[in-house]
Write an enzyme that holds these catalytic residues in place. Structure first.
Site, mmCIF file in Angstrom:
data_model
loop_
_atom_site.group_PDB
_atom_site.id
_atom_site.type_symbol
_atom_site.label_atom_id
_atom_site.label_comp_id
_atom_site.label_asym_id
_atom_site.label_seq_id
_atom_site.Cartn_x
_atom_site.Cartn_y
_atom_site.Cartn_z
ATOM 1 C CE1 TYR A 137 -3.071 3.027 0.631
ATOM 2 C CE2 TYR A 137 -3.347 2.319 2.906
ATOM 3 C CZ TYR A 137 -3.645 3.194 1.879
ATOM 4 O OH TYR A 137 -4.515 4.221 2.101
ATOM 5 C CE LYS B 61 -6.037 1.953 -0.862
ATOM 6 N NZ LYS B 61 -6.644 2.074 0.484
#
Length: 310
Positions: free
Chosen positions: A139, A167
Site C-alpha cells: 500500500y 494499492k
C-alpha cells in the site's frame, strides 16, 4: 486453506470496510455484519479489514485480529478478507500478520513504515520480511506515510511469489508504468479509479465510497467505460474527502441509519452544512443506490457520541 496469490490478483472491487461502534466505543458487530452482507450482495469481491477507513490505527491488536477472524469466520467463503496487518515496526507487522493468517485471512495489506521512515534498502527488507508470510498487497499512500514507495522498490519486491500487487495512490501515470511491467495494481483513489481501470490498466479499486454505493462502484469497475456514471459520483466523492477519511464516511453512514452515530476520537462529525449537503447528494443519486433501508436524515450535533476512552 491458503488462498492463491492469483485469486487476490483478480479482485476488481475491494471495499475498505468501516468499523462501526456501540455507544461505549466497542465494536458493533451486528451493524458490521449487516454492512458486510450489503457489500457481498452488491458485488464487492474483497474487503480490507482494519484499514485506514476501518480505523485499524485506533484498535488494539487484539481487537484488530478479532475483527479479521470474525470476518473470515462469518463471510470468508463469500468474499476475500484482506487484513491490514501493516505497521511502521517490522516486529509488530510480523506478529500481526502471523496472527491474521492464523485466523484465516486470505491476504495481508502492508504499508511502508510511516513516521519513522527508512532508507530504500530498509523498505525492501521490511517488505521482503512480511511478504514471506503469505499473499500480500503493498500500500503506497505518501500523503499519510510521509514517504513514497518508489518504483525501483516495488519492482524489486515484485519478484516475490507472495506479492499480489500494489494499492497505489500516487496517480494514474505511476499506475500505468507498473501495469506496463506486468505488476497488478489497484487504484487507492476513488476519484481516479474509473480512468485507472479503463485507461491505465489497473485491475480495480480499493474503495472508500463503495461503503456507501457498492452497486454503483461495481458497475464502474465491471461494465466498461462509463464517464457519465463516473461524473455522477464525483460530488459524493468530493464530499466524502472534504475532511480526512473516514470523517465523511462515518458521518454519512450514521445519517443513512446504517451505523450508530458513534465516533472514536480523534474523528468527529462533519459540520451541519455538510450533513445537509449529504442528504441532497443522496436524493440526487437516488436513495436506492445507497446502503441501508432507512430514510437519510440530517442528524443533530447532540445525536453524535464522541468516545475518547474505550
Amino acid at each position: 486453506a491458503l488462498t492463491n496469490v492469483d485469486d487476490i490478483k483478480k479482485l476488481r472491487l475491494i471495499t475498505a470496510i468501516k468499523t462501526p461502534y456501540l455507544p461505549d466505543g466497542r465494536f458493533d458487530l451486528e451493524a458490521y455484519d449487516s454492512m458486510m452482507h450489503m457489500q457481498i450482495l452488491k458485488g464487492a469481491e474483497g474487503v480490507i479489514v482494519g484499514g485506514t477507513t476501518g480505523e485499524g490505527h485506533l484498535m488494539s491488536w487484539d481487537e484488530h485480529i478479532m475483527l479479521i477472524g470474525h470476518t473470515v469466520n462469518c463471510f470468508g467463503t463469500s468474499i476475500k478478507v484482506i487484513g491490514n496487518t501493516g505497521s511502521n515496526s517490522t516486529r509488530e507487522a510480523i506478529h500481526a500478520t502471523e496472527q491474521g493468517f492464523a485466523v484465516g485471512m486470505h491476504a495481508a495489506l502492508h504499508i511502508n513504515p510511516y513516521y519513522g521512515k527508512t532508507s530504500m534498502k530498509g523498505l525492501v527488507s521490511h517488505f521482503e520480511t512480511v511478504l514471506s508470510m503469505g499473499p500480500t498487497i503493498i500500500y503506497n499512500v505518501p500523503s499519510r506515510t510521509g514517504q513514497d514507495i518508489p518504483p525501483p522498490v516495488v519492482e524489486t519486491i515484485s519478484q516475490n511469489a507472495n506479492m499480489a500487487g500494489v494499492k497505489e495512490c500516487v496517480g494514474n501515470d505511476r499506475i500505468k508504468e507498473y501495469v506496463d511491467k506486468g505488476i497488478t495494481i489497484w487504484s487507492g483513489n476513488d476519484d481516479q479509479c474509473h480512468d485507472a481501470r479503463w485507461s491505465s490498466g489497473a485491475t480495480g479499486v480499493i474503495s472508500v465510497v463503495s461503503n456507501l454505493v457498492p452497486g454503483l462502484m461495481h458497475e464502474l469497475m465491471f461494465h466498461g467505460r462509463n464517464p457519465s456514471l463516473n461524473a455522477g459520483l464525483m460530488p459524493l466523492i468530493k464530499w466524502l474527502f472534504y475532511e480526512p477519511n473516514p470523517v465523511g464516511l462515518n458521518t454519512a453512514l450514521a445519517q443513512l441509519g446504517v451505523v450508530r452515530p458513534v465516533f472514536r476520537l480523534p474523528y468527529v462529525l462533519l459540520p451541519l452544512e455538510k450533513r445537509v449537503e449529504f442528504v441532497k447528494i443522496v436524493e440526487k443519486l437516488g436513495r436506492e443506490n445507497f446502503v441501508g433501508k432507512n430514510d437519510v436524515q440530517v442528524l443533530d450535533d447532540d445525536d453524535f457520541i464522541l468516545v475518547s476512552r474505550y
